[in-house]
Design an enzyme around this catalytic site. Structure first.
Site, PDB file in Angstrom:
ATOM      1  N   HIS A 163      -2.872   8.681 -23.495  1.00 32.95           N
ATOM      2  CA  HIS A 163      -1.434   8.211 -23.860  1.00 32.95           C
ATOM      3  C   HIS A 163      -0.427   9.287 -24.106  1.00 32.95           C
ATOM      4  CE1 HIS A 163       1.408   5.346 -26.222  1.00 32.95           C
ATOM      5  NE2 HIS A 163       1.737   6.674 -26.668  1.00 32.95           N
ATOM      6  N   GLU A 164      -0.843  10.334 -24.814  1.00 33.39           N
ATOM      7  CA  GLU A 164       0.233  11.393 -25.028  1.00 33.39           C
ATOM      8  C   GLU A 164       0.210  12.278 -23.613  1.00 33.39           C
ATOM      9  OE1 GLU A 164       1.804  11.706 -27.513  1.00 33.39           O
ATOM     10  OE2 GLU A 164       0.695  10.071 -28.765  1.00 33.39           O
ATOM     11  N   HIS A 167       2.921  10.958 -21.370  1.00 33.47           N
ATOM     12  CA  HIS A 167       4.219  11.493 -21.890  1.00 33.47           C
ATOM     13  C   HIS A 167       4.363  12.893 -21.279  1.00 33.47           C
ATOM     14  CE1 HIS A 167       5.420   8.412 -24.583  1.00 33.47           C
ATOM     15  NE2 HIS A 167       4.526   8.587 -25.554  1.00 33.47           N
ATOM     16  N   ASP A 174       7.025   5.563 -24.589  1.00 40.28           N
ATOM     17  CA  ASP A 174       6.508   4.415 -25.240  1.00 40.28           C
ATOM     18  C   ASP A 174       6.996   3.009 -25.089  1.00 40.28           C
ATOM     19  OD1 ASP A 174       4.615   6.108 -26.496  1.00 40.28           O
ATOM     20  OD2 ASP A 174       6.161   6.717 -28.258  1.00 40.28           O
TER      21      ASP A 174
END
Length: 934
Positions: A163-164, A167, A174
């Site tokens: 998830h990170e 980014h 998000d």
């Protein structure tokens, strides 16, 4: 997007702009994509983290799991191939640990560090830029890496890592919104902010008193649920997406794509990426375009790890003393700036040597360890005082590497500070040697003619790229040297520049200024005053009134135009006033520089990181950034000013803002930003950022893009809540921040292959358009853009509305127009407001209106379409009907209460008549037929 008839008008501007090549990256990640495997991912453990035997294996397990999950999530396209983990030098030594080469904590992709003020363990990625822009770093706390109890609230660590990573690497955002967890959908229902919209769950409210918590259904507050209502997902569901919403769900193994994306959700992904799904953005990345699908059910390679340990700094100053350095006070300014570096900047325990070069190179000092003030002064005496000869940069570099090898038996992890003002066509001769040395090269380009190849050396080795314009005083060179601090992550050791000011002072005039020493700094505090002609009169007064005169300062015997004062112990907290009078019969230049270090290793000082970068939006303008933080918390409410300089051009001052408009991506994240639109030619540009914080206005904030803290799960009809997210009270945060002063520098190099007039810029995109319905009218608010991006003012606005979001995005010109003639654009940064009544649309329960805006400047250049605001009118089914005491014509919901009461009363009367008639009839029938009973 450009308006009709504009293309020819800006054609040459685009040629000019796209001819620039960005050569400077402030924080260069070393990650590279080897076919489909990411290599040289760097994870760094902060020096303040206590040694724990489980941190390293847990980190390795997390990334291994992440590699498999990433491979599945990207449809067999990406995985993690090799990782380097940097271990603090304070941890136990191990013969299997490698020395660092060009890796450092400051350039790490992933940081493991304690949170400041223990505000929680939320993982997050620091993102400065917009959609598709790479992030700065991922931050995990040691507790996140170690504690299995956090898996319940964030999901498996490998999944969180992916998830990170999305980014950091691909610039997506998000798909949840902590501040707006619910919204009114176009179907006139309240939905959780999520992707996809098919994720099932239950909205609940948890009330905790005295350690006992109870859950209940959420109540309505206006059009939405009450504050504190949370969405509890079903643990078992069939949805495979999305990783940027809730990767913790077992079924989630994909990113939302074009088919599953929830474009209605009020989240950052929609706002920043024009309502594109995360997978669409990833597919447009360079990584995706330069890779292919890998056959097989698992990554073709298992992730490998190299453990590396930080060591003391070994620095070689390689200084140009060629003939051109005798001009423009260069050799004098070089000595003054290098003296500041040796006496005030370089950390205790470091080793430093000095090499000079012209046609050949010579050693002025072998590497000496900085242990006392005497060792610093001994090195100062070896600094050059004269200049002559040609320029042979490679000779200087090779000699610098020699003295490093002689001192530490390797060049791995060492640093060279290379300063030159001249060109050298032979730099390519030592390029391979530099690359193989494992040495970081920081370059300082002095003046307009410094070799263009300098930036290649620093970029190749992960060094800083700095630039100082010529001046009568050493101010800009001191600023450059002051930026070359340790990259170990131990901020308590770093020298911090509090003040750097230079000004022309007329005869007999005074400088009366203040520099604030806050409670986070105060050790090793130095005041340095320089002048161009005659020594001025000066004195200094501390916050308690103690004065320091010129007799308290130390004067350099070689450079008689600089005086230095070191404050014993820890400097007094508060405003220090300095007073300087020019006693020369003519105007002269006078400068003041103040540096200090942290007052305590337990409290991180306020710090500033400044840099410039190209935006990924056309026509690719330069953006100036300054990150102001204390520990890992953003500092809000500061006054931040950037000064951009170039040889032969006037300096440009820019106020940097953290308002979420213009160049600033996110409001209140501690990153202050502004577009730099005074770009007229190629070459080197220097950047200095000055930050002032006053205790009355400045405060600490919280990270904006924290990982989703899952409140609980529903399984087999049972709701199991997690412990509430730990929060720190505002009072506790504010108690640790006061007034402060800071300065930071950076630079950028742009190469131009064509010349021409100054480029023309359109207004910037409006990114904070907001809309709501009130009294059957739509109210719009937004931050005014400028005529040139976020500077000046626009000429007029084009506002459109639609009942379909995607139609408005894709067919803006064909959408219904909103009359905006009553709005005269204000200066950039001002708040704009417009109220209008929609035409051909009746506002009633379930009404949803979408609005977007473009700004147009006086040359008819048009901004990109803004974020799309949504105005809704929704009466919840359980909402209480408000009274009409405050509205004679009916309440604000558009319902006429008087009419409603009359209708209800009429219905009651009618029912009574019908019932009475029925009773009479039945009674008559009863008399005739005994079998009928009431």
């Amino acid at each position: 997007m450009w308006g009709q008839g504009q293309i020819m008008g800006v054609f040459w501007s685009f040629i000019f702009l796209f001819s620039f090549q960005l050569l400077h990256v402030a924080k260069g990640s070393m990650v590279w994509l080897n076919e489909s495997g990411y290599e040289d991912l760097v994870v760094a453990i902060n020096p303040s983290v206590p040694e724990d035997a489980n941190i390293i294996p847990n980190t390795m397990a997390m990334i291994k799991d992440a590699s498999n999950y990433l491979f599945e999530a990207t449809k067999h396209r990406f995985f993690f191939k090799s990782v380097k983990i940097i271990i603090p030098k304070t941890w136990t030594k191990n013969s299997t640990y490698s020395r660092l080469k060009t890796e450092s904590y400051n350039k790490a992709d992933v940081i493991i560090a304690d949170p400041y003020l223990k505000y929680g363990d939320d993982p997050y990625t620091l993102q400065y830029g917009g959609c598709k822009d790479k992030g700065r770093y991922i931050h995990f706390t040691p507790n996140f890496v170690l504690s299995n109890s956090l898996v319940k609230v964030y999901g498996d660590r490998g999944r969180v890592f992916v998830h990170e990573w999305a980014h950091l690497r691909w610039g997506v955002f998000d798909e949840y919104n902590i501040d707006t967890p619910f919204y009114v959908s176009k179907k006139a229902s309240i939905e959780a902010t999520r992707c996809s919209a098919d994720v099932t769950g239950t909205p609940v409210f948890q009330n905790c008193v005295g350690g006992k918590c109870e859950i209940r259904d959420c109540s309505y507050d206006g059009q939405l649920y009450e504050a504190g209502c949370v969405f509890v997902p079903d643990l078992n569901q069939n949805n495979k997406n999305s990783i940027m919403y809730m990767q913790s769900l077992p079924s989630v193994v994909e990113f939302c794509d074009k088919d599953t994306h929830n474009y209605e959700a009020p989240n950052m992904q929609n706002k920043m990426c024009d309502y594109k799904s995360t997978w669409e953005v990833i597919m447009e990345s360079d990584d995706f375009l330069n890779s292919s699908v890998v056959s097989g059910p698992a990554p073709p390679f298992e992730t490998t790890f190299e453990l590396m340990q930080t060591q003391d700094r070994a620095v070689s100053l390689v200084l140009d003393v060629s003939g051109s350095m005798a001009s423009y006070n260069r050799i004098t300014n070089l000595r003054a700036a290098a003296e500041v570096f040796l006496l005030q900047i370089i950390e205790i325990g470091s080793r430093v040597g000095i090499v000079t070069f012209e046609s050949s190179a010579s050693v002025k000092s072998s590497l000496q360890q900085i242990t006392t003030e005497t060792s610093r002064q001994n090195l100062v005496q070896k600094l050059p005082t004269s200049a002559s000869g040609g320029t042979n940069i490679c000779a200087g570099i090779e000699k610098g590497l020699e003295i490093i090898t002689a001192a530490i038996s390797t060049t791995y992890g060492a640093e060279i500070v290379l300063l030159t003002d001249g060109e050298d066509s032979g730099m390519a001769a030592c390029r391979d040697k530099v690359k193989q040395s494992g040495t970081i090269i920081h370059t300082i380009a002095l003046g307009p003619s410094a070799a263009k190849e300098l930036e290649e050396f620093s970029e190749m080795t992960g060094g800083l790229q700095l630039y100082a314009i010529d001046g009568v005083l050493p101010s800009t060179l001191i600023e450059a040297f002051s930026a070359i601090t340790t990259g170990s992550g131990n901020i308590s050791q770093q020298s911090i520049q509090l003040e750097s000011k230079e000004q022309e002072v007329i005869s007999s005039a005074w400088i009366n200024n203040t520099v604030t020493i806050d409670k986070t700094v105060g050790n090793d505090t130095f005041f340095v005053i320089s002048w161009s002609v005659i020594q001025p009169v000066f004195f200094l007064r501390d916050p308690k009134g103690k004065e320091y005169g010129s007799s308290d300062f130390t004067f350099d015997n070689v450079n008689s135009k600089t005086a230095r004062l070191g404050i014993n112990g820890t400097a007094e907290v508060g405003d220090w006033h300095y007073y300087i009078q020019n006693v020369h019969t003519a105007t002269q230049s006078i400068s003041v520089t103040v540096t200090s270090r942290a007052a305590s290793s337990d409290i991180p000082p306020v710090s500033v990181q400044a840099f410039m970068d190209r935006a990924k939006i056309a026509p690719n303008p330069v953006v100036v950034y300054a990150e102001v933080s204390q520990g890992f918390l953003p500092v809000l409410g500061a006054t931040v000013t950037a000064t951009v300089q170039k040889d032969g051009a006037d300096s440009v001052s820019l106020p940097l803002l953290d308002n979420g408009a213009g160049a600033d991506t996110t409001k209140n994240d501690g990153v202050y930003s502004k577009y730099f639109t005074s770009l007229t030619s190629g070459g080197r540009y220097s950047l200095k950022v000055s930050v002032q914080g006053r205790s009355e206005t400045v405060r600490l904030g919280r990270r904006q893009n924290r990982a989703l803290y899952v409140p609980g799960y529903t399984e087999n009809g049972n709701i199991q809540m997690n412990a509430p997210r730990p929060e720190v009270a505002d009072e506790e945060i504010q108690a640790n921040l006061g007034s402060f002063s800071r300065t930071s520098v950076s630079s950028i190099t742009l190469e131009s292959t064509t010349t021409g007039s100054s480029p023309q810029y359109p207004p910037c995109k409006v990114t904070d358009l907001d809309a709501y319905i009130e009294n059957e009218t739509v109210v719009l608010t937004w931050t005014a853009p400028g005529g040139d991006f976020d500077s000046g003012r626009a000429d007029h606005y084009i506002i459109k509305s639609s009942e379909n979001l995607l139609d408005l995005r894709d067919e803006f010109d064909n959408a219904a127009s909103v009359n905006s003639s009553t709005v005269t654009p204000q200066e950039a940064g001002s708040t704009e407001t417009l109220t209008f009544k929609p035409e051909n649309l009746r506002i009633e329960n379930g009404t949803v209106i979408y609005i977007a805006i473009r700004a147009v400047d006086d040359t008819n250049l048009t901004s990109d379409t803004s974020n799309i605001a949504k105005a809704t009118w929704f009466i919840p089914p359980k909402a209480t009907v408000p009274s009409d005491d405050s509205n004679d014509e009916g309440n604000s919901n558009g319902v006429n209460i008087t009419l409603l009461v009359a209708v209800v009363a009429g219905c009651v009367v009618l029912v009574c008549i019908i019932v009475s008639s029925a009773v009479c009839i039945l009674q008559k029938q009863k008399k005739r037929d005994p079998a009928i009973r009431m």
